[in-house]
Design a protein around this motif. Sequence first.
Motif, short mmCIF file in Angstrom:
data_model
loop_
_atom_site.label_atom_id
_atom_site.label_comp_id
_atom_site.label_asym_id
_atom_site.label_seq_id
_atom_site.Cartn_x
_atom_site.Cartn_y
_atom_site.Cartn_z
N UNK A 35 50.56 67.80 84.51
CA UNK A 35 50.49 67.60 85.97
C UNK A 35 51.85 67.17 86.53
N UNK A 36 52.55 66.29 85.81
CA UNK A 36 53.87 65.86 86.26
C UNK A 36 54.86 67.02 86.25
N UNK A 37 54.80 67.83 85.20
CA UNK A 37 55.69 68.97 85.10
C UNK A 37 55.44 69.96 86.23
N UNK A 45 60.89 74.16 93.55
CA UNK A 45 60.68 75.46 94.20
C UNK A 45 60.55 75.35 95.72
N UNK A 46 59.87 74.31 96.20
CA UNK A 46 59.64 74.16 97.63
C UNK A 46 60.67 73.30 98.34
N UNK A 47 61.51 72.63 97.58
CA UNK A 47 62.49 71.73 98.19
C UNK A 47 61.83 70.47 98.74
N UNK A 48 60.70 70.09 98.15
CA UNK A 48 59.98 68.88 98.55
C UNK A 48 60.43 67.71 97.71
N UNK A 49 60.36 66.50 98.25
CA UNK A 49 60.69 65.34 97.43
C UNK A 49 59.65 65.15 96.33
N UNK A 50 60.07 64.63 95.19
CA UNK A 50 59.16 64.37 94.08
C UNK A 50 58.65 62.94 94.22
N UNK A 51 57.59 62.79 95.02
CA UNK A 51 56.97 61.49 95.28
C UNK A 51 55.46 61.69 95.30
N UNK A 54 50.10 61.54 98.64
CA UNK A 54 49.72 60.92 99.92
C UNK A 54 50.92 60.62 100.82
N UNK A 55 52.03 60.21 100.23
CA UNK A 55 53.24 59.94 101.02
C UNK A 55 53.76 61.22 101.66
N UNK A 56 53.74 62.32 100.89
CA UNK A 56 54.22 63.61 101.42
C UNK A 56 53.36 64.03 102.60
N UNK A 57 52.03 63.94 102.46
CA UNK A 57 51.12 64.35 103.54
C UNK A 57 51.29 63.45 104.77
N UNK A 58 51.41 62.15 104.56
CA UNK A 58 51.56 61.22 105.68
C UNK A 58 52.87 61.49 106.42
#
Length: 80
Positions: A35-37, A45-51, A54-58
Amino acid sequence: MVEAWDVEGPGVAGGVAVAQTTRLAGAVNRSQSAAELEAIRRSVARGQPYVDEPWVRQTAGQLGLESTLRPRGRPRKAAS
């Protein structure tokens, strides 16, 4: 393999830099679960932060960026 080193200079307490680097080395060198991998690969791939998710959605909601969380491209047709 990442190793700890001592850093000296203005604003750096010798022991603090070593302790933080040692923790980082432990985190970087440990094995990731499946899951972590997958989360790391999605982040890259998406350029999203690795956090946490819930934090990403908020944060995306606060900034009006919910559309960036959905898959790119046109939705696939449903199987008939």
